[in-house]
Structures are given as C-alpha cells and as structure tokens.
Enzyme design. Structure first.
Site, short mmCIF file in Angstrom:
data_model
loop_
_atom_site.label_atom_id
_atom_site.label_comp_id
_atom_site.label_asym_id
_atom_site.label_seq_id
_atom_site.Cartn_x
_atom_site.Cartn_y
_atom_site.Cartn_z
N LYS A 293 0.85 -1.19 0.00
CA LYS A 293 0.00 0.00 0.00
C LYS A 293 0.89 1.25 0.00
CE LYS A 293 -4.50 1.23 1.90
NZ LYS A 293 -5.46 1.04 2.99
N GLU A 377 -19.46 -3.95 10.64
CA GLU A 377 -20.30 -3.07 11.45
C GLU A 377 -21.37 -3.84 12.22
OE1 GLU A 377 -18.42 -0.74 8.22
OE2 GLU A 377 -19.60 -2.61 8.24
N ARG A 405 -25.44 -0.38 7.61
CA ARG A 405 -25.29 -1.83 7.46
C ARG A 405 -25.65 -2.57 8.74
NH1 ARG A 405 -19.83 -2.97 4.15
NH2 ARG A 405 -21.21 -3.77 2.56
#
Length: 651
Positions: A293, A377, A405
């Site tokens: 990354k 979540e 969600r």
C-alpha cells in the site's frame, strides 16, 4: 525506481496519454509497462495532492490493474473493485485520462466506480465487502442468458473481514460458477488489519510450490488415456493430501475454490501469466496477490493509514495543512478519553476506522478497552450489546454511511433489550468529496422509529462533550450524530446541562455581535439539527443585514422531543423554518411540522435534503445543489414573512 516518483512533478505522460481504452493498453510492449506504471503513479500523485483522495490504496494496485486490463477485455469482461477506492488506475486506463484532473471535484469524475461515468464501471461501489456478491450475481445472469464474458472481483484482505464477503464466497463455491476472485493482500484495510483472518492470510506462503506442482501433475494426467475414469478419484485424493501437507486448512479450497498464490502483485508478467491460466478454469478461483500500500511514494508507504484518504498535500515531503480549529471527530476523541480516565467500564469499538473516527488516541491510552473488529459493522454493534450485558459501557464509533449496514443489529441486539450502548455516528449529514455512497443523510429517518433509542445531535464541541457524558451514564441505547467539519464558535447556550427532549436556544444577538438585545424584534425561529447549526448561523447573519432577526433552536434531541416546550417557543415567532441535515422523508422536521400544525402553528417551512442521492463536491456545493445553502434557508424565512405581510394587507 518507485521512490523517485515524488520528484517528477507534473511532467509528461507519453504512454498514459495514448491510452483511450483497454484495447490500447494491450498494444503497449511489455518492455514499456514499468514506465507506464511510473506514469500512472505520477498522475495519481499529482492529482490527489491537489484534490485530495485515496492515495495509498491506489498506488498499491497499479501493476495489478494493468495486468487485469491486459488479460481481460473490459467491458465485455467485468472487473469489479470492492469499495472501489482503489480504482484510479482503472479510470486512467479506461478512457478517463483527460478528465482525471477533475477527480472528486464538483461536476468532475468520482473517486469511486460509477455506472453513469463509464461502461467499464459495472457498479456504484463505495462500501466494503460487496464485490463477490455483485460479481457472482452478474456472472450468474450472464450464464443464464448464454452470454460470454469473464467476471473478476478484486477484493482487499481488509474487506474479507466483512461477513458479506464470506456469505458470497460460500454461495460461489456452492454454485461452482467460473468466478475469479483476486484477493489483494496488503495487510491493511484502512487501519492495520487485526484478527485471525489477517494471521491466516499471512500463513499462505507455501502455495506457490503447491500450485506449480499441481499444474505439472494436471498436465501429466491430462495426457494419460482415460485418466479421468481410471485415475480420477486417486488424483483428487492425492491433490487433497498434497494440499493438506503443503497448506493446512486452506479456507478457499474448502469453500470450493481453486487457490493460486500468493503472487507478487507488482510483477506484471507473472500476474498476466496466472490470469491467462485461471481465466479458463472450469470452477471458481481465488488469486492471492500481495501488494504494498502506497507503493512508489515513501510517505504513503511509511504511513499508509494517514495516506489512505487525505486532503491536499505537498508532494515533496507529504506534509498537509493542519487547522487550529477543532473538528467534531477530535472533540469526540478528547471527550471520550477524558470520560474513560474516570470510568474504567468505558470501552471503545470501531470497524477498521480507528484513525477516521478519532479512536486511535483512545487505543493508545486504553489498549485493553479498545476493539477494532475489522470491516464488520454488524458484529461491532452486536458485540457492543454483549459488552453492555456484561456490565461495560461500550461506545461504538462508526461513520453514518456505514452504520446503515447494522440497522438490524441496532434494533434487535441493542434497542430491543435496551442495552446501554452509545452509538456515535461520525460524518453524519453532508459529507464532502466522497460521492453518493458516503453521504450521512439517512440515519435520522432510519432510526427515529426504533423504540428505546435516544438520538442526540450536538451542535458544538462543548455540546458534544456534554451529550457524550450524559449518554455514558444513561445505561440505555443512545445514538449521537455529528458532522465532518470544524466545530463552530461556542455560545453560552451550549454549556447548558442536558435535559431530556430539550434543545438549546441561541439568540440572534449571540451570533450577530453588532445587535443589542433591546433592539431585537424576534420574527423568525430556525429549528435545526446540530450538524446544520453552522449553515443556520450564516442564514441568521444574512437576515440580520436586512433587519430580519432570527433565533436558533438547536435540536439537541432528535428523539425524544419535548413537544410542549417546542410549541410554546414556536408560538412566539411570526415564522418557523425547520432545517435538517438529513433527508426530508421520515426526518425529524417532517415530524415537528405535523406537531406544530396540530397545535395551530402553520407558518412553517421545511428545509431538508431531497429524495435523491447527492453527488460529490464541497460541503457548500452539495448544500447549494440541494437548495440547502444558508442563502436558501434565509430565502425560506423571507418568503414566510412576506406571506404574513400579504395576509395582514388583505385584512
């Protein structure tokens, strides 16, 4: 080679500018692909440095994206990016180079895949863990219609911490469709990955040996006459035994997938070779690639969490402007740490967003009471309900757009049993730059109807501090919503103690210093949610210049409301404007309007967001597009007052 990227500046993009579609990319000689990779990184870096955006994730998938588009034929083949915050190289290679400078700007291209933007974007993605489900559905539809085409889902290891991804993987293995799942393993989601899945992926290191040997065995067996009839069972058992020896408990194999990897995600020739091989497999396959990354830009490689999503910055050293004003997120962080120092039962939970929600400071101070559950979540909320049942005081910090969600878990696992969970919705209301998928405009309408749930909307840092302190002591379900912005200036009203159902009355003279209290004749009352207080103040100041004086009643409580107090207050004004940083349908303004109408107060205007998905732009631009700017609020007040004058004239 890559660490020099940030010295290039704007420069030229000889190869990249010649690519108008993936067909052009296929014509680029392999020897020029390293140079193309540099140009893509240079372009991404230059634009994100000016516009802000997702940097580290996009720098990490440049070679992977090139390889995918060289092997597969978009849009006849579908390449679906999970979350799609890593789609910048994809955009550059699919005809959007000329528009790329408008990335995340008002009227420009989105920072995520967007179906209206290109035929190469199959879905409007912005939330995690959905790509495998989308890809499997699309592939199944094509199969049912005898349509040719490959479907590839590119999903990060962080997104695999979301349960929806596993549901889709299980279904894909069951259907045994020719689905290709590219697992981009960079040991990061946004915050560093935590949990057993991350450790599991880290153990998948011997599979290249297995895969090489497996393909040689397959190739040999295929040449034997009647091999399938005579050796089939033996070969299957042998390969399973070999898998067990080289790689114990390969999750993907157990789900019915072929597994290839891990591969070097920055080695284009190797990636292309594997993609060509797996595109013809008769069963679903997971291609496990490892990427870095922030690849090619040292500040992002060294601190990928900070450079995950960032505002404008200096390319030379990675520095960005820091503001002296306190944001709501920072205010929440400070307030929670202060409370946790006094109360050892307070625990903090986030879903892979420790830095974004301000809980990274809490994690350093109280590591044993901090829980990052990954991009999950639903689990975060139900886990919090369990903590509350055990005597803790869990504070769950999640962006408003992502708490959508977990609505079922809020209802069933928290509110139904009235568990003492504090839900903190960061980035509620208008969210700048991040496209339709990230607007936090729906939480009020979604949750107002939930029994046992109290909803607060503080308007300032001091107000948030008081609301949070009150919520952790209540021992009942509480949601606190606050925007992505700097906190406004404090007034004496914000220091008022919390009274259930009561808001805060801010006088016109408190926000317009030139006014004297004895000179003010009250005409308008703005009733606003806390996240929209700043725009309402601007409207009040605009009206004051025309000698129209307005007070503000900030709804500290979205639910419950002290209706009698609100009615008695509204009766003192010639006009009432209800301003809400949420959608109009099912919002609190709609409810208040009905309450006031039932009590004979009819000179009311509702200003809330429309029944539409709002595109990206600055906060001011989004509000203006939705007719929710300070000018629009002031205009609504003036029209109400004009209506009063017209009625008086008729009399």
């Amino acid at each position: 080679m890559y660490c020099a990227v940030f010295f290039f500046g704007e420069g030229s993009f000889t190869i990249l500018s010649s690519i108008n579609s993936p067909k052009d990319l296929k014509q680029i000689p392999e020897s020029q692909l390293p140079e193309l990779s540099e140009e893509i990184r240079k372009k991404i870096l230059a634009v994100v440095a000016k516009n802000g955006g997702h940097l580290a994730s996009n720098l990490g998938v440049v070679e992977l994206t090139i390889a995918l588009h060289r092997v597969f034929s978009s849009p006849e083949d579908a390449i679906i990016f999970d979350v799609s915050h890593q789609c910048y190289a994809h955009k550059l290679l699919t005809g959007r180079y000329g528009q790329f400078d408008t990335l995340r700007k008002h009227g420009g291209i989105s920072g995520f895949t967007r179906t209206q933007e290109s035929e190469h974007d199959y879905f409007d993605n912005g939330h995690s863990s959905a790509s495998v489900s989308q890809a499997l559905g699309l592939l199944t539809a094509w199969n049912l219609q005898d349509k040719a085409g490959k479907v590839v889902a590119v999903i990060g290891d962080g997104a695999l911490t979301g349960g929806m991804a596993f549901e889709a993987l299980c279904h894909a293995g069951q259907l045994s469709k020719k689905l290709i799942v590219v697992l981009n393993d960079n040991q990061m989601s946004i915050s560093p990955n935590n949990g057993s899945l991350s450790r599991y992926l880290s153990r998948l290191t011997m599979t290249r040996t297995y895969q090489t040997f497996r393909y040689r065995i397959d190739h040999l067996v295929d040449k034997l006459p009647n091999s399938e009839r005579h050796l089939g069972k033996f070969i299957i058992r042998f390969k399973r035994a070999l898998k067990g020896f080289l790689l114990s408990n390969n999750l993907f194999s157990d789900l019915g997938f072929e597994y290839v990897g891990p591969l070097d995600g920055h080695n284009i020739p190797e990636l292309e070779q594997v993609f060509r091989r797996v595109r013809n497999l008769p069963k679903p396959v997971v291609v496990h690639v490892r990427t870095t990354k922030g690849k090619g830009y040292s500040p992002a490689e060294n601190d990928p969490a900070t450079f995950h999503g960032i505002g404008p910055f200096q390319i030379s050293d990675g520095t960005f402007e820091k503001f002296d004003t306190l944001s709501f997120t920072e205010s929440f962080s400070h307030a929670l740490i202060s409370l946790a120092e006094k109360n050892p039962h307070i625990a903090a939970i986030t879903a892979a967003m420790a830095k974004g929600t301000g809980l990274d400071a809490f994690s350093r101070r109280f590591s044993e009471r901090f829980f990052d559950v990954g991009i999950a979540e639903e689990h975060a909320v139900t886990f919090a309900g369990g903590l509350a049942a055990g005597g803790m005081v869990p504070v769950v910090a999640i962006y408003s757009t992502f708490i959508q969600r977990a609505v079922d878990q809020i209802i069933h696992d928290v509110a139904l049993s009235s568990r003492g969970v504090v839900l903190c919705f960061d980035r509620a209301g208008v969210v700048p730059n991040d496209s339709e998928t990230h607007q936090g405009l729906f939480d009020i309408a979604l949750l107002r109807s939930v029994p046992n749930l109290t909803i607060l909307a503080p308007a300032s840092a001091k107000d948030l501090e008081r609301c949070l302190a009150w919520a952790v002591e209540l021992k009942k379900p509480v949601a606190i919503r606050y925007p992505k912005m700097s906190c406004p200036s404090e007034t004496d009203a914000f220091a008022s103690p919390v009274e259930i159902g009561r808001g805060l009355l801010v006088r016109a003279e408190d926000v317009v210093p030139t006014l004297a209290a004895e000179d003010v004749q009250k005409k308008v009352l703005f009733v606003t949610t806390g996240g929209f207080y700043t725009e309402t103040v601007q409207a009040v100041r605009s009206l004051a210049m025309e000698e129209i004086y307005a007070d503000i009643y900030s709804l500290r409580f979205i639910k419950p409301l002290d209706e009698n107090y609100l009615v008695s207050l509204a009766e003192k004004y010639a006009a009432v404007v209800l301003a809400e940083d949420g959608v109009a349908l099912g919002g609190v303004s709609e409810y208040i309007q009905n309450v006031l109408f039932s009590r004979g107060i009819t000179n009311i205007a509702v200003k809330a967001f429309p029944d539409a998905f709002l595109s990206h732009g600055t906060r001011d631009e989004i509000c203006s597009d939705a007719h929710m700017s300070p000018r629009d609020l002031a205009g609504a007040a003036k029209r109400l007052l004009q209506g009063v004058q017209d009625k008086n004239c008729l009399k």
